[in-house]
Design an enzyme around this catalytic site. Structure first.
Site, PDB file in Angstrom:
ATOM      1  N   GLU A  92     -33.672 -50.576   6.209  1.00 41.56           N
ATOM      2  CA  GLU A  92     -34.876 -51.201   5.662  1.00 41.56           C
ATOM      3  C   GLU A  92     -35.821 -51.702   6.754  1.00 41.56           C
ATOM      4  O   GLU A  92     -37.046 -51.582   6.627  1.00 41.56           O
ATOM      5  CB  GLU A  92     -34.490 -52.353   4.730  1.00 41.56           C
ATOM      6  CG  GLU A  92     -33.794 -51.914   3.453  1.00 41.56           C
ATOM      7  CD  GLU A  92     -32.289 -51.728   3.609  1.00 41.56           C
ATOM      8  OE1 GLU A  92     -31.625 -51.408   2.615  1.00 41.56           O
ATOM      9  OE2 GLU A  92     -31.779 -51.916   4.752  1.00 41.56           O
ATOM     10  N   ARG A 114     -34.339 -57.628   3.754  1.00 34.80           N
ATOM     11  CA  ARG A 114     -33.722 -57.236   5.021  1.00 34.80           C
ATOM     12  C   ARG A 114     -34.759 -56.821   6.056  1.00 34.80           C
ATOM     13  O   ARG A 114     -34.463 -56.741   7.241  1.00 34.80           O
ATOM     14  CB  ARG A 114     -32.737 -56.094   4.784  1.00 34.80           C
ATOM     15  CG  ARG A 114     -31.806 -56.339   3.613  1.00 34.80           C
ATOM     16  CD  ARG A 114     -30.760 -55.265   3.478  1.00 34.80           C
ATOM     17  NE  ARG A 114     -29.637 -55.564   4.345  1.00 34.80           N
ATOM     18  CZ  ARG A 114     -28.672 -54.700   4.631  1.00 34.80           C
ATOM     19  NH1 ARG A 114     -28.712 -53.491   4.145  1.00 34.80           N
ATOM     20  NH2 ARG A 114     -27.686 -55.041   5.411  1.00 34.80           N
ATOM     21  N   LYS A 165     -16.479 -38.350  -3.211  1.00 30.88           N
ATOM     22  CA  LYS A 165     -17.044 -39.295  -4.162  1.00 30.88           C
ATOM     23  C   LYS A 165     -16.838 -38.773  -5.580  1.00 30.88           C
ATOM     24  O   LYS A 165     -17.113 -37.617  -5.868  1.00 30.88           O
ATOM     25  CB  LYS A 165     -18.543 -39.483  -3.875  1.00 30.88           C
ATOM     26  CG  LYS A 165     -19.104 -40.817  -4.313  1.00 30.88           C
ATOM     27  CD  LYS A 165     -20.499 -41.020  -3.760  1.00 30.88           C
ATOM     28  CE  LYS A 165     -21.042 -42.391  -4.141  1.00 30.88           C
ATOM     29  NZ  LYS A 165     -22.393 -42.622  -3.613  1.00 30.88           N
TER      30      LYS A 165
END
Length: 636
Positions: free
Chosen positions: A376, A404, A288
């Site tokens: 979630e 969600r 990343k």
């Protein structure tokens, strides 16, 4: 048709098919151009820098091997899609990234025919790609369908549901796992540990070389023995590495491969494309922030970043006076303060400790902090389990992501009336992240659930008291607050418990009552002053504080005293706070012939821009409230 490699530059690309057949060297040169454009644009506009830098080579390899005029490519979440946008004909307009009227920070089919599926929330790509694969097969077509999913998104339950059905159906499908060992913050959970397993330590590599050298030295049969040994090694690795997991889902597993090695990526993509008898997963390892030292050293900060200097990576502060502390920061500090005195408080986040401000709690109370990963639904029910045993869990979550876990809020928390506190960050308009991230619906989807209570603090001081109040409830309670800096009010005393179902009159007045929820109350105060200056009429400004239970007695009083009522909220008008207030007044027979106006988000998805721009367009800033108030006063 591919152009002459020496002539092709980023700004020359109008069709990704131009990348088909380019040399590895030309792709590597384009990678440098792509990185430079991403860094300079995000430095000026803000955005998701580190994720997109990490997949530059992967994007180039994908577009050099697959034709997006025919093949379908779905990026999970879309945080990593900037290179894709640049290489699919949007280089010239890339400077408008995330700006009002410009290109979106996420793949959006209405923006480009090469954005094959709209995304913004995680873990959806495999399900969508599988649906496209079945549609392809039913239509008798032969093109490829690919899903690129990060290891963070792979922790989401929907991703595993997609893997499970894909393996069961056995359709041709390529899933590219972009494994950078991070989502927004470092990944958590058993899956991340499993993916990090490797048999590439130095002693293993050396032993492997020595064994192969010995086998090959055996006359006549040495080469065959070496081949058998390597096959055995592949089998061994598939048992002890991620291949075991994906093979269990009936995927052909390939990898892992270096995600910054373009020739290797292309070879492995060709291998994946050649698999005809079912789904295949290509495991790609990336870094990343690759190619930009500040982002490589601090990928969490550069996941989603504001303005910064591209030379140094240092944040660029906006001109003018110093901004007040953000609502998120005030929440995090207050939660720590309250937890010092109450050991029942447990902080929970779904892969966003820095984004939600719970990183401060993690540092202070590591044993009472839980990061569930991008899960979630699990986070909500996990909190319910804690609450059932006497704890006071606080789930800090963005409004758009709490959607969600809606079923779990209803059945696992509210039905059992458990004292879970939902701290709903990014409620309302979030700005440049756009339609997938605006917190437009939380009032509407929470207020109708039995047992749920809902507070909307107007500023950073009221947020402190709202959090204290929510934790004092014996059932579920939610606190919604916006993204960004607070109003700059003084924080008064220690957090206190607010009276239930009681709002505050912030300014006495006549003829017009402005009833404004949350931070809209400050826009209403500014509007009231302007209206008084223009007309001589001084409107009343009322902050309900509670969106559920409503401040019914005060609303009834206002309906009895004022012939003009103006409701203001930064949420969907359909089913929102004003709807609740008017339902109550109507059911109680308190509506007469008043003139009523509701300001809120219209029945449409709001696109991206700055928060100030979007509030202006929606009529939710001081100017908009002023205009609406003046119109009401002019009506007979």
């Amino acid at each position: 048709m591919a152009q002459n490699a020496a002539a092709l530059h980023l700004d020359d690309i109008s069709d990704p098919a131009q990348l088909l057949g380019l040399s590895d060297a030309e792709l590597a040169r384009l990678a440098g151009e792509v990185r430079e454009r991403i860094i300079t644009t995000v430095a000026a506009n803000g955005g998701h820098l580190a994720p997109s830098l990490g997949v530059v080579e992967l994007t180039l390899a994908l577009l050099s091997e697959f034709d997006l005029n025919r093949d379908k490519l779905i990026w999970d979440v879309g945080h990593q899609a900037y290179a894709h946008k640049l290489l699919t004909g949007r280089a010239a307009e890339f400077g408008s990234l995330r700006r009002l009227g410009g290109i979106s920070g996420f793949p959006r089919p209405g923006e480009s025919p090469y954005d094959h599926f709209g995304v913004g929330h995680s873990s959806t790509s495999i399900s969508a790609a599988l649906g496209m694969a079945q549609a392809r097969d039913l239509a008798g077509q032969r093109h490829h369908v690919l899903a690129v999913i990060g290891d963070g998104s792979l922790t989401g339950g929907e991703a595993f549901e997609g893997l499970n059905l894909a393996g069961h159906m056995g359709r041709r499908l390529i899933v590219v796992l972009n494994d950078n060992e991070m989502s927004i913050s470092p990944n958590v959970g058993a899956l991340s540990l499993f993916l990090s397993r490797t048999l590439s330590s130095r002693w293993v590599r050396q032993t492997r070389r020595e064994v192969l050298r010995f086998l090959r030295s055996i006359p006549r049969i040495g080469q065959k023995l070496a081949i058998y040994a390597m096959r055995g090694e592949w089998s061994f690795k598939s048992f002890f590495t991620p291949g075991m997991l994906f093979e269990a889902f009936r995927f052909t597993y390939i990898g892992p491969v270096d995600g910054h090695d373009i020739p290797a990526l292309r070879r492995h993509l060709q291998m994946a494309a050649a698999v005809e008898d079912g789904p295949v997963l290509l495991h790609v390892r990336t870094r990343k922030g690759k190619g930009y030292a500040p982002a490589e050293s601090d990928p969490t900060r550069f996941h989603g970043v504001g303005l910064f200097s591209p030379e140094t990576g240092e944040a660029v502060a906006p001109a003018g006076k110093k901004s007040p502390p953000a609502f998120t920061r005030v929440f995090g500090e207050t939660l720590v303060e309250l937890a010092e005195k109450d050991k029942r408080i447990i902080a929970i986040t779904a892969a966003m400790p820095e984004g939600t401000g719970t990183d401060k709690f993690r540092a202070r109370f590591p044993d009472r902090f839980v990061d569930t990963g991008i899960c979630e639904q699990h986070a909500v029910t996990f909190a319910a389990g804690l609450a059932s045993q006497g704890f006071r869990p606080v789930l800090a979550i963005y409004s758009t992501f709490l959607q969600r876990g809606y079923d779990q809020v209803v059945h696992d928390v509210c039905l059992q009336n458990l004292p879970v506190t939902f701290c709903i960050d990014r409620a309302g308009l979030v700005g440049a992240d756009g339609a997938t991230h605006h917190g437009a619906f939380d009032i509407a989807y929470l207020r109708h659930i039995p047992h749920m209570r809902l507070l909307a603090p107007r500023d950073e001081d009221m947020l402190r008291h709202a959090l204290k109040t929510a934790l004092a409830q014996d059932g579920p309670c939610a606190v919604r607050y916006p993204r960004g800096a607070g109003v700059g009010v003084e924080r008064t005393g220690a957090p206190r418990v607010l009276a239930t179902g009681v709002g505050e009159v912030l300014r006495e007045g006549e003829e017009l009552a402005i009833i404004a929820a949350g931070p809209c109350a400050h826009a209403a105060l500014a509007a009231a002053a302007r209206i008084a200056e223009k007309t001589g009429v001084c409107p009343l400004v009322f902050d309900p504080v509670w969106l559920k239970p409503l401040p019914e007695a005060q609303l009834a009083d206002l309906a009895g005293r004022f012939d003009r009522l103006l409701f203001v909220e930064e949420g969907a008008r359909a089913g929102g706070f004003a709807s609740a207030a008017l339902e109550y007044l109507s059911d109680a027979g308190l509506l007469r012939s008043q003139r009523i106006r509701r300001l809120g988000l219209e029945d449409a998805f709001v696109q991206h821009g700055t928060q100030a721009e979007l509030r202006g367009l929606q009529g939710l800033d001081a100017e908009g409230v002023t205009a609406a108030g003046l119109e009401l006063l002019r009506e007979d």
